[in-house]
Scaffold this active site. Structure first.
Site, PDB file in Angstrom:
ATOM      1  N   SER A 101       0.898  -1.232  -0.081  1.00  0.00           N
ATOM      2  CA  SER A 101      -0.112  -0.057  -0.034  1.00  0.00           C
ATOM      3  C   SER A 101       0.757   1.272  -0.025  1.00  0.00           C
ATOM      4  CB  SER A 101      -0.915   0.092   1.210  1.00  0.00           C
ATOM      5  OG  SER A 101      -1.945  -0.848   1.020  1.00  0.00           O
ATOM      6  N   LYS A 104       0.307   3.945  -2.792  1.00  0.00           N
ATOM      7  CA  LYS A 104      -0.781   4.874  -2.886  1.00  0.00           C
ATOM      8  C   LYS A 104      -0.156   6.312  -2.701  1.00  0.00           C
ATOM      9  CE  LYS A 104      -3.933   1.346  -1.253  1.00  0.00           C
ATOM     10  NZ  LYS A 104      -4.276   0.329  -0.078  1.00  0.00           N
ATOM     11  N   SER A 159      -6.484   3.293   3.691  1.00  0.00           N
ATOM     12  CA  SER A 159      -5.523   2.332   2.820  1.00  0.00           C
ATOM     13  C   SER A 159      -6.839   1.703   1.907  1.00  0.00           C
ATOM     14  CB  SER A 159      -4.830   1.636   3.340  1.00  0.00           C
ATOM     15  OG  SER A 159      -3.944   1.169   2.367  1.00  0.00           O
TER      16      SER A 159
END
Length: 497
Positions: A101, A104, A159
C-alpha cells in the site's frame, strides 16, 4: 432388575455423552495445539527472516569516515534529505521489492496534481467488485459518491483499495487499470525513479508491480512537499457525513502506529504511509523534520512492528549525525575579493558590486564526522536557468551532498564572488569558475562603448582647441593690421609739417 437395567442404560448413555464430549475436547485441543504451533512457527519464521536481513550489508557504512548507521531488520532501507536528495543511509536501496500500500502515495500525488478537491468520484461496479473482500476497504457500494478530498482521506488514512480503483477510473476515464498504471509509470520516471513498474493504483499483489526504496524516496520528495497530503496522513480519524449518495456515512480510525497519539508516535513526523501483504511484508514511507532539516525514510520488507522502530532509529541517526551547511557563508576555496575581477565600476553602474554570487539559500548536507574542506566540487555551466551562470555540485568520496547555484548578481547590493585564490590555495586543485562567454561578450561590449565615448570626447576636444587657435590667429592678424594703419597715419602727419 428393571431398575438396575435402567441404571445401566442411563450409565451407558452418560458414558457415551462423556466420550463424545471428551472426543470433541480432544479435537479442539488438537486444533488449538495445531493453531498454536502454526502461530509459533510463523513467529519463528519471521524472527529467522529478521536475523538474516539484519546481517545484510549497509552500503553507506562503507564510505570512509561516514557516520555508522543503525542495524535494521528491513531488507531495504534508505534515508535522504528531502530538499537536496542527499543520501544519508543506504541498505539495498535499488533492490526490487513489492511496495504493497505504499503504492498509494503515488496514486494520491497524481490525484492531487490533476484534480480539484470538490470533484465527485462515483463508484463503478468494477471498482467495488474487483476489490478483494479480505483486503483494505471502506465498504463502498456501486453508485455511491465521494468528493476527491474524501477519496484521498480514504486512501491515505484507511488504505481503501476500492477508492484507489474509483480514483483511477475518474482520472483516466476508463475502467482499464493499465491506463492509469501508465500514468503512474510516466510520473514515476519524471520524479527520478529508476527501477519501478506499477500495475495498479493500490499495490495489491502483482508480479509486475514493484519498486525500490530509492524510488519510493524520490516519489516521497514530491508527496511530502504537499502540505495537504501530509496533513491527511496524520489525521486520527476519517469521518464522512451522511448524504444521499452515502446513506450510512463513514467513520474509520487511522491505524498507522507512528502518528501522534498512537503506540510508536514520533513527534517530528511530517507524514507517512504504511503497507502490508504476505509477500511484501511490512513497509513504511515517512518524513520527519527537526531543526530545519527534513528527512525522508523508507523501509521495505520488514516485520511488524519493527517497521516503526527501524524508521525512528533511522530518523534519530540522521538528525544526530548530519547538519545543513550554507555554502555561501562557508566556501573559502574560491575568491576574487583581492583581484577585483568581474566587479562593476562606479563610472558605469554607479556602484561597485560583484557580477556573480553564490546563492545564499542553497546548502549542502554534511556529516558531522568530516569538515567542509574534505568535500570535492565540480561546476557545470548548463544550469538551464537564464538567471544562473552555473551550478556547483559538492560530493564526498563519490556521494553527492548537495548543489549550489551561481547567480548573476547585477541588481543585488552584495554577494559572494569567487575565482582562484592566490598561491597557497592553488595547491588544492585550483579551478577558475568564472569563464562564461556571455559575461565576456558583455564586458567587451561595455569596453567598445567606453572606447567610443572616449574617442568622441577626444575628437570634440581637438575640434574645440582648433577653433580657439583660429580665433586667436584672426585676432592677432587684426591687431597687426591696426598697428600698420596707425603707422601710416603717423607718417602722413609728419609729412604735413
Amino acid at each position: 432388575m428393571s431398575g438396575f437395567r435402567k441404571y445401566r442404560e442411563n450409565k451407558s448413555v452418560i458414558h457415551n455423552k462423556v466420550s463424545i464430549i471428551l472426543a470433541v475436547m480432544s479435537a479442539c485441543a488438537s486444533l488449538l495445539s495445531a493453531g498454536s504451533f502454526t502461530v509459533h512457527a510463523s513467529s519463528v519464521e519471521a524472527q529467522q527472516r529478521l536475523e538474516v536481513q539484519r546481517a545484510l550489508e549497509i552500503q553507506s557504512n562503507q564510505v570512509p569516515n561516514w557516520p555508522v548507521g543503525p542495524v535494521v531488520g528491513a531488507e531495504s532501507a534508505i534515508l535522504i534529505d528531502a530538499e537536496t536528495g542527499t543520501l544519508l543511509y543506504a541498505k539495498n536501496i535499488h533492490q526490487k521489492q513489492y511496495p504493497a500500500s505504499t503504492t498509494k502515495i503515488l496514486t494520491a500525488l497524481i490525484a492531487s496534481e490533476q484534480c480539484q478537491m470538490d470533484e465527485i468520484v462515483t463508484f463503478s461496479h468494477d471498482a467495488v467488485f474487483d476489490t478483494p473482500r479480505d483486503s483494505s476497504h471502506i465498504a463502498m457500494d456501486v453508485g455511491q459518491e465521494l468528493t476527491m478530498e474524501q477519496s484521498l482521506n480514504a486512501i491515505l488514512i484507511c488504505s481503501a483499495n476500492e477508492v484507489c480503483y474509483a480514483v483511477a477510473e475518474h482520472i483516466s476515464g476508463t475502467t482499464d487499470w493499465s491506463v492509469f498504471a501508465g500514468m503512474m509509470n510516466a510520473r514515476a520516471e519524471e520524479l527520478g525513479c529508476l527501477n519501478s513498474h506499477f500495475a495498479n493504483p493500490n499495490g495489491l499483489p502483482d508480479e509486475n508491480h514493484y519498486t525500490t526504496a530509492y524510488d519510493l524516496a524520490m516519489i516521497g520528495r514530491s508527496f511530502f512537499a504537499n502540505e495537504m497530503l501530509c496533513k491527511i496522513t496524520l489525521t486520527r480519524r476519517m469521518e464522512f457525513p451522511v448524504t444521499d449518495k452515502l446513506p450510512l456515512g463513514k467513520l474509520e480510525n487511522n491505524r498507522m502506529q507512528i502518528i501522534p497519539g498512537n503506540q510508536y508516535a514520533y513527534k517530528y513526523l511530517v507524514g507517512c504511509k504504511t503497507g502490508y501483504t504476505d509477500d511484501a511484508r511490512s513497509s513504511l514511507v515517512s518524513c520527519a523534520e527537526k531543526n530545519g532539516m527534513k528527512l525522508i525514510c523508507v523501509v521495505l520488507h520488514d516485520e511488524a512492528p519493527y517497521q516503526y522502530e527501524d524508521t525512528i532509529a533511522l530518523f534519530e541517526y540522521g538528525f544526530s549525525n548530519f547538519e545543513k551547511v550554507n555554502v555561501s557563508q562557508t566556501e573559502t576555496k574560491y575568491n576574487i575579493d583581492n583581484t577585483g575581477l568581474f566587479y562593476s565600476g562606479n563610472d558605469i553602474f554607479g556602484s561597485s558590486q560583484p557580477i556573480l554570487s553564490l546563492n545564499r539559500d542553497d546548502y549542502i548536507i554534511l556529516p558531522k564526522t568530516i569538515s567542509f574542506q574534505d568535500t570535492e566540487s565540480a561546476i557545470s555551466y548548463e544550469s538551464g536557468n537564464e538567471n544562473q551562470a552555473a551550478v556547483i555540485t559538492y560530493s564526498y568520496h563519490g556521494v553527492d551532498i548537495g548543489t549550489v547555484k551561481v547567480d548573476f548578481n547585477v541588481n543585488k547590493e552584495e554577494g559572494y564572488v569567487f575565482d582562484v585564490l592566490p598561491e597557497e590555495e592553488e595547491k588544492e586543485e585550483p579551478v577558475i569558475f568564472v569563464n562564461v562567454a556571455a559575461i565576456l561578450i558583455g564586458v567587451s561590449a561595455l569596453a567598445v562603448i567606453l572606447f567610443i565615448v572616449l574617442l568622441a570626447r577626444v575628437i570634440l576636444r581637438n575640434y574645440s582647441i582648433q577653433g580657439r587657435s583660429r580665433r586667436r590667429r584672426r585676432r592677432r592678424q587684426q591687431r597687426a593690421r591696426r598697428r600698420r594703419r596707425a603707422g601710416r597715419r603717423g607718417r602722413d602727419h609728419l609729412d604735413f609739417f
